[in-house]
Structure formats: C-alpha cells, structure tokens
Write an enzyme that holds these catalytic residues in place. Structure first.
Site, short mmCIF file in Angstrom:
data_model
loop_
_atom_site.label_atom_id
_atom_site.label_comp_id
_atom_site.label_asym_id
_atom_site.label_seq_id
_atom_site.Cartn_x
_atom_site.Cartn_y
_atom_site.Cartn_z
N LEU A 195 0.83 -1.21 0.00
CA LEU A 195 0.00 0.00 0.00
C LEU A 195 0.87 1.26 0.00
O LEU A 195 0.51 2.26 -0.63
CB LEU A 195 -0.95 -0.01 1.20
CG LEU A 195 -1.99 -1.12 1.19
CD1 LEU A 195 -2.96 -0.99 2.37
CD2 LEU A 195 -2.77 -1.15 -0.12
N TYR A 235 -1.87 -10.77 15.16
CA TYR A 235 -1.87 -9.59 14.27
C TYR A 235 -3.12 -8.74 14.53
O TYR A 235 -3.02 -7.52 14.73
CB TYR A 235 -1.80 -10.07 12.81
CG TYR A 235 -2.14 -9.02 11.79
CD1 TYR A 235 -1.28 -7.94 11.57
CD2 TYR A 235 -3.32 -9.10 11.04
CE1 TYR A 235 -1.60 -6.97 10.61
CE2 TYR A 235 -3.63 -8.14 10.08
CZ TYR A 235 -2.77 -7.08 9.89
OH TYR A 235 -3.07 -6.12 8.96
N LYS A 256 -3.59 -4.82 16.15
CA LYS A 256 -4.36 -3.70 15.57
C LYS A 256 -5.41 -3.21 16.58
O LYS A 256 -5.67 -2.00 16.66
CB LYS A 256 -5.03 -4.13 14.27
CG LYS A 256 -4.05 -4.47 13.15
CD LYS A 256 -3.23 -3.27 12.71
CE LYS A 256 -2.36 -3.57 11.51
NZ LYS A 256 -1.56 -2.42 11.06
P1 NAI Z 1 3.11 -4.67 3.61
O1 NAI Z 1 3.55 -5.82 4.44
O2 NAI Z 1 3.31 -4.74 2.14
O3 NAI Z 1 3.77 -3.32 4.16
C1 NAI Z 1 4.12 -3.13 5.49
C2 NAI Z 1 5.47 -2.45 5.53
O4 NAI Z 1 5.85 -2.28 6.91
C3 NAI Z 1 6.59 -3.27 4.85
O5 NAI Z 1 7.19 -2.52 3.81
C4 NAI Z 1 7.54 -3.58 5.97
O6 NAI Z 1 8.91 -3.55 5.56
C5 NAI Z 1 7.24 -2.47 6.97
N1 NAI Z 1 7.69 -2.88 8.31
C6 NAI Z 1 7.58 -4.09 8.90
N2 NAI Z 1 8.22 -4.10 10.08
C7 NAI Z 1 8.73 -2.86 10.24
C8 NAI Z 1 9.51 -2.25 11.26
N3 NAI Z 1 9.92 -2.92 12.36
N4 NAI Z 1 9.87 -0.96 11.10
C9 NAI Z 1 9.50 -0.27 10.01
N5 NAI Z 1 8.78 -0.79 9.00
C10 NAI Z 1 8.40 -2.08 9.12
O7 NAI Z 1 1.55 -4.46 3.94
P2 NAI Z 1 0.47 -3.60 3.16
O8 NAI Z 1 -0.46 -4.52 2.50
O9 NAI Z 1 1.11 -2.53 2.38
O10 NAI Z 1 -0.32 -2.95 4.39
C11 NAI Z 1 0.03 -1.68 4.91
C12 NAI Z 1 -0.66 -1.51 6.25
O11 NAI Z 1 -2.06 -1.64 6.09
C13 NAI Z 1 -0.24 -2.54 7.28
O12 NAI Z 1 -0.17 -1.92 8.56
C14 NAI Z 1 -1.36 -3.55 7.26
O13 NAI Z 1 -1.50 -4.20 8.52
C15 NAI Z 1 -2.55 -2.66 6.95
N6 NAI Z 1 -3.61 -3.39 6.29
C16 NAI Z 1 -3.46 -3.78 4.98
C17 NAI Z 1 -4.47 -4.46 4.34
C18 NAI Z 1 -4.39 -4.82 2.91
O14 NAI Z 1 -5.36 -5.42 2.42
N7 NAI Z 1 -3.33 -4.50 2.17
C19 NAI Z 1 -5.69 -4.86 5.07
C20 NAI Z 1 -5.72 -4.41 6.44
C21 NAI Z 1 -4.71 -3.71 7.01
C1 15L Z 2 -4.92 -7.66 6.33
O1 15L Z 2 -4.98 -7.10 7.42
C2 15L Z 2 -3.62 -7.92 5.66
O2 15L Z 2 -2.68 -6.90 5.92
C3 15L Z 2 -3.76 -8.11 4.17
O3 15L Z 2 -2.55 -8.67 3.67
C4 15L Z 2 -4.93 -9.03 3.84
O4 15L Z 2 -4.69 -10.30 4.34
C5 15L Z 2 -6.20 -8.47 4.45
O5 15L Z 2 -6.05 -8.19 5.83
C6 15L Z 2 -7.41 -9.38 4.28
O6 15L Z 2 -8.04 -9.70 5.28
O7 15L Z 2 -7.71 -9.74 3.15
#
Ligand code: NAI
Ligand code: 15L
Length: 274
Positions: free
Chosen positions: A22, A144, A148
């Site tokens: 994202l 996880y 949150k």
């Molecule tokens: P992603 O895993 O691609 O990005 C998360 C980033 O956080 C990664 O680039 C990672 O290197 C960084 N990270 C991990 N540990 C770290 C640390 N100790 N210090 C600094 N950075 C660190 O996940 P995505 O899909 O981009 O999601 C972004 C956010 O949105 C996350 O917080 C995720 O939980 C939340 N989210 C995403 C969803 C989705 O469908 N993509 C759904 C629900 C929540």
């Molecule tokens: C999340 O919270 C995760 O970050 C994402 O990778 C997906 O698994 C999403 O939920 C989901 O429920 O589809």
C-alpha cells in the site's frame, strides 16, 4: 493543517510502511495532497526519492529512531508493521511497541492527526452473516488482529489524554483486485483507499473514529455510517471482478475463508507447537 500559498493542503506528511504494497501505491496517490512526503520503512524503497520526497529508513521498534522520524511532520499515516498473522514475538516490536513509539513521538513533537492502518482482523472471528458497525465489540482473529486492536486503543488513549486525533481505518482487503470470493465482500480499491485517507486527514473534530476501509461492493458485512460521516463515498465495486473470481475452484465446505470475516487468518497457528 499548515496553510501555504500552494494549493496543497498539507506541508509534510509522514508515511510509514512506505516500501510495502500500500505504501508504494500511496506514495504516488498522495502527491497532490502534500508539499513533502516523508517515506519511511525498515526495508529499502523500491524507487529512489523523487522531488518532494524524503526517504527516512527507520525501525518502528526503535523508540529513539521513531522520535527523530516524527519531528517536523504535520500528520502521520501509520501503515508500517507486520501485516499478516505471525508468531507474537515477531509482531511485538513492529506493531505493539511501534504504535506506542509513533503516538509518543506525536505527543512530543505536537503532531495532532494520525491515520492508522487498522484491519478487519480486529473483528475477524465474527461470522460472515453478521453485519457490524465500528462500535461492535472486537473479536480479533490472531496476534496480528490483537496488535491492531491495541493500536486502536492506543489511539483512544492519546486522544482522551493528549487530544491527538486519529481515524483508524479497518481495512478489508486492499489490492489491485479481489483475489478470492471473500474479497468480493472485503475489497477496497486503491482509489477508494486514497479518498478515505484524504478525508480522514481533513475532516475536523474526529476524536478517535474507527471506520471500515471497504469499497462499494454489492455484499458488505460492515455498516460504514461513520465513514460516510467523514464524507467518504466509495466509487469502486468488486462486481467488476466477480466473473473472474467465481471462475476459481469452489472452496471446500467448512473452509474458514467462507465462514469467518477474517477468513483464513482465524485458523493460523498455534506457532509454538511447531
Ligand atoms: P506490507 O507488508 O506490504 O507493508 C508493510 C510495511 O511495513 C513493509 O514494507 C515492511 O517492511 C514495513 N515494516 C515491517 N516491520 C517494520 C519495522 N519494524 N519498522 C518499520 N517498518 C516495518 O503491507 P500492506 O499490504 O502494504 O499494508 C500496509 C498496512 O495496512 C499494514 O499496517 C497492514 O497491517 C494494513 N492493512 C493492509 C491491508 C491490505 O489489504 N493490504 C488490510 C488491512 C490492514
Ligand atoms: C490484512 O490485514 C492484511 O494486511 C492483508 O494482507 C490481507 O490479508 C487483508 O487483511 C485481508 O483480510 O484480506
């Protein structure tokens, strides 16, 4: 909000998790909304800093580093951390200590607005037939989801105690397109995510508001009236992809992906028995 002669509403925004899925999308889509975007992650950025970008490597579990990271920003988009179900010990530093470090740094540097990337996994153990609003008691589906839920409570505490406002986005599934049947209900397009973030940054007096991050899908499990109150009006729908998704093999009967809102996350672990 910083008032500038420029038409951009924000001067400097911080985006954590900027190298992630994202983060990479938001890096582009937030350009019209700030003069400078500070991009932070523990991982290397997929592309070098462009004009109006600052790349700032930082481990969220390092309190001192996070305090330096937050200095000079007007608002924080907190998207960094572990984003899937993992053993508790892997989640503790990035997500639990990390969210504390972000809020404590915001307090010390006078940052008044946070947008927190929460997740549907805070309520993942509800059945898919149930319709929830954001006030429903949480039912996290793993460590996880618990992290949150903790982040959402941290946001409430920092508003009540210090007046720092947060919109927590309980994001469903934000990908270029829905990847399975469950995501026909949980999908959030990148454009709708961007719209939601922009509204979450701009609307005054949000206190701590929890909203669902979901597009205008035909079937949804979430009553999102609080997001509508922010002015969020999703433009996309998973219907565009229904035929493609339904061409996939049917899940087995009893597959948690078709029973619980959190899908497969509810069945991950235990990790310590391995
Ligand atoms: P992603 O895993 O691609 O990005 C998360 C980033 O956080 C990664 O680039 C990672 O290197 C960084 N990270 C991990 N540990 C770290 C640390 N100790 N210090 C600094 N950075 C660190 O996940 P995505 O899909 O981009 O999601 C972004 C956010 O949105 C996350 O917080 C995720 O939980 C939340 N989210 C995403 C969803 C989705 O469908 N993509 C759904 C629900 C929540
Ligand atoms: C999340 O919270 C995760 O970050 C994402 O990778 C997906 O698994 C999403 O939920 C989901 O429920 O589809």
């Amino acid at each position: 909000m910083t008032t500038l002669s420029s038409s951009k509403p924000w001067h400097r925004l911080l985006l954590t998790g900027a190298a992630g899925g994202l983060g990479t999308v938001l890096r582009e889509s937030l350009k019209p909304h700030c003069e400078i975007l500070r991009l932070s992650d523990i991982a290397p950025m997929p592309a070098a800093a462009g004009p109006h970008e600052e790349v700032w490597p930082c481990d969220l579990s390092d309190k001192h580093a996070v305090h330096q990271l937050v200095e000079g920003v007007d608002a924080i988009l907190h998207f960094g951390g572990v984003s899937v179900e993992r053993p508790f010990e892997e989640i503790l530093g990035p997500n639990i200590s990390g969210v504390f470090h972000i809020y404590e740094a915001a307090r010390r540097h006078g940052v008044k607005r946070v947008v927190f990337a929460s997740s549907n996994h805070t309520i993942g153990f509800y059945h898919q037939e149930q319709t929830l609003d954001a006030h429903a008691p949480r039912r996290p589906d793993g460590y996880y989801g618990l992290s949150k839920a903790y982040g959402e409570d941290m946001a409430t505490f920092y508003f009540d105690r210090y007046g720092i406002e947060t919109v927590s986005l309980r994001i469903g599934s934000s990908f270029a397109k829905p990847q399975n049947r469950r995501m026909l209900c949980t999908w959030l397009s990148f454009a709708d995510l961007t719209q939601l973030i922009v509204k979450a940054l701009a609307v005054p007096e949000v206190g701590h508001t929890v909203v669902y991050g979901v597009s205008a899908n035909k079937t949804v499990w979430w009553d999102n009236h609080l997001a509508a109150r922010l002015g969020y009006a999703p433009q996309d729908s998973s219907e565009t992809f229904r035929a493609e998704v339904e061409a996939q093999p049917q899940p087995e009967p009893g597959d948690p992906a078709m029973i619980y809102q959190g899908g497969a996350f509810v069945a991950q672990g235990p990790f310590d028995d391995a």
